[in-house]
Scaffold this motif. Structure first.
Motif, PDB file in Angstrom:
ATOM      1  N   LEU A 199       1.146   5.258   0.976  1.00 66.45           N
ATOM      2  CA  LEU A 199       1.105   5.811   2.261  1.00 66.45           C
ATOM      3  C   LEU A 199      -0.296   6.395   2.607  1.00 66.45           C
ATOM      4  O   LEU A 199      -1.244   6.112   3.383  1.00 66.45           O
ATOM      5  CB  LEU A 199       1.872   7.127   2.610  1.00 66.45           C
ATOM      6  CG  LEU A 199       1.880   7.572   4.124  1.00 66.45           C
ATOM      7  CD1 LEU A 199       3.076   7.921   4.353  1.00 66.45           C
ATOM      8  CD2 LEU A 199       0.864   8.607   4.372  1.00 66.45           C
ATOM      9  N   GLY A 200      -0.945   6.921   1.422  1.00 67.17           N
ATOM     10  CA  GLY A 200      -2.422   7.355   1.405  1.00 67.17           C
ATOM     11  C   GLY A 200      -3.325   6.187   1.483  1.00 67.17           C
ATOM     12  O   GLY A 200      -4.729   6.572   1.832  1.00 67.17           O
ATOM     13  N   GLU A 201      -3.055   4.999   0.933  1.00 67.26           N
ATOM     14  CA  GLU A 201      -4.004   3.944   1.209  1.00 67.26           C
ATOM     15  C   GLU A 201      -3.865   2.940   2.522  1.00 67.26           C
ATOM     16  O   GLU A 201      -4.393   2.099   2.581  1.00 67.26           O
ATOM     17  CB  GLU A 201      -3.624   2.846  -0.057  1.00 67.26           C
ATOM     18  CG  GLU A 201      -3.876   3.680  -1.254  1.00 67.26           C
ATOM     19  CD  GLU A 201      -3.081   2.937  -2.572  1.00 67.26           C
ATOM     20  OE1 GLU A 201      -4.088   2.895  -3.485  1.00 67.26           O
ATOM     21  OE2 GLU A 201      -2.078   2.168  -2.204  1.00 67.26           O
ATOM     22  N   THR A 202      -2.857   3.133   3.234  1.00 67.69           N
ATOM     23  CA  THR A 202      -2.330   2.461   4.148  1.00 67.69           C
ATOM     24  C   THR A 202      -3.382   2.604   5.479  1.00 67.69           C
ATOM     25  O   THR A 202      -3.419   3.827   5.988  1.00 67.69           O
ATOM     26  CB  THR A 202      -0.978   2.705   4.812  1.00 67.69           C
ATOM     27  OG1 THR A 202      -0.084   2.290   3.507  1.00 67.69           O
ATOM     28  CG2 THR A 202      -0.568   1.911   5.788  1.00 67.69           C
ATOM     29  N   SER A 211       0.840  -1.179   0.030  1.00 69.11           N
ATOM     30  CA  SER A 211      -0.095  -0.212  -0.080  1.00 69.11           C
ATOM     31  C   SER A 211       0.785   1.405  -0.021  1.00 69.11           C
ATOM     32  O   SER A 211       1.707   1.201   0.766  1.00 69.11           O
ATOM     33  CB  SER A 211      -0.829   0.099   1.104  1.00 69.11           C
ATOM     34  OG  SER A 211      -1.713  -1.132   1.330  1.00 69.11           O
ATOM     35  N   HIS A 234      -2.903   1.812  -5.890  1.00 67.68           N
ATOM     36  CA  HIS A 234      -2.044   2.723  -6.319  1.00 67.68           C
ATOM     37  C   HIS A 234      -0.685   2.062  -6.127  1.00 67.68           C
ATOM     38  O   HIS A 234       0.057   1.912  -6.963  1.00 67.68           O
ATOM     39  CB  HIS A 234      -2.179   4.141  -5.992  1.00 67.68           C
ATOM     40  CG  HIS A 234      -1.144   4.881  -6.303  1.00 67.68           C
ATOM     41  ND1 HIS A 234      -0.950   5.092  -7.833  1.00 67.68           N
ATOM     42  CD2 HIS A 234      -0.052   5.525  -5.831  1.00 67.68           C
ATOM     43  CE1 HIS A 234       0.320   6.114  -7.814  1.00 67.68           C
ATOM     44  NE2 HIS A 234       0.579   6.243  -6.737  1.00 67.68           N
TER      45      HIS A 234
END
Length: 255
Positions: A102-105, A100, A204
């Motif tokens: 960072l924005g998806e973590t 992932s 992403h």
């Protein structure tokens, strides 16, 4: 007698139910060391210990979550009681993230990866240090990762955890070299193990990482090749090696 100086040494190997940890435990035993096999997987840990014993070695299995301080203390005390101390620690256990960005973590992914990959080695190292300091010697080897050397090998959580491992190795090397304790790490490239990557198909992070990894890696390594590097760093052959991060990756780090 082994030329590595590992004959009779007391060794803890984490994540030793399978993969790099299992291969390392078997190789330490082949060199004459006494091995405590630590893992969350009871069946796998006991099987590794049994295999060592069947070939004439000495081994114990210890099962539990090594990010739990009480479990860590129990594991170390068991090794001390059975083997008289702890002379080598291999912090190998770890998990992957979902690749992932960072924005998806999510919080749960971040916290689980950091807890297992960074907090557990911290706790175990802290627990063995008094025994190594009392003996005036010790060797600690960490399994870092190619992801600890670059930002293009995994997701945010795993990358941060392995960069943290490398920082921990270097700080240990500086802090305790005068007390006879060495700390080093291997940074494996892609290796044939049972570690799983549950990447989101439309995310992403995996889309970016997949392209970069595919363009740069060499061949797939074996757990035994990684284990050979771990045993070398723990052995007398590496007595002047301290604070090093050894890339075991078919040249990926050179790209």
């Amino acid at each position: 007698m082994s030329s590595t100086g590992l004959e009779g040494k007391s060794v803890i190997v984490t994540g030793a139910a399978s993969g790099i940890g299992r291969a390392s435990a078997l190789k330490f035993a082949w060199e004459g060391a006494r091995v405590l096999v630590a893992d969350l997987d009871r069946t796998g840990a006991e099987q590794t210990a049994k295999e060592i014993e069947e070939t004439g070695g000495q081994a114990l299995a210890a099962v539990g979550d090594l990010s739990d301080r009480q479990v860590v203390e129990q594991v170390v005390q068991r090794a001390v009681a059975a083997f008289g101390g702890v002379e080598v620690l291999v912090n190998n256990a770890g998990i992957m993230d979902r690749m992932s960005a960072l924005g998806e973590t999510e919080d749960a992914e971040w916290e689980r990866v950091i807890r297992i990959n960074l907090t557990a080695p911290f706790l175990l190292t802290r627990a063995v240090l008094p025994h190594m300091l009392a003996a005036g010697r010790g060797s600690i080897v960490f399994t870092a990762s190619e992801a600890g050397l670059r930002g293009s090998a995994a997701g945010a959580a795993y990358t941060a955890s392995k960069h943290g491992v490398i920082g921990l190795v270097k700080n240990l090397a500086v802090m305790y070299r005068k007390q006879g304790i060495r700390a080093n790490a291997i940074a494996p490239g892609p290796t044939s193990t049972n570690i799983q990557v549950d990447a989101g198909a439309e995310a992403h992070g995996p889309a970016v990482i997949g392209q970069l990894i595919g363009a740069n890696i060499g061949r797939l390594g074996s757990a035994e090749e990684q284990a050979a590097a771990i045993v070398f760093l723990a052995s007398d052959a590496a007595s002047f090696v301290n604070g090093a991060v050894l890339a075991v990756d078919d040249g990926w780090a050179a790209v």
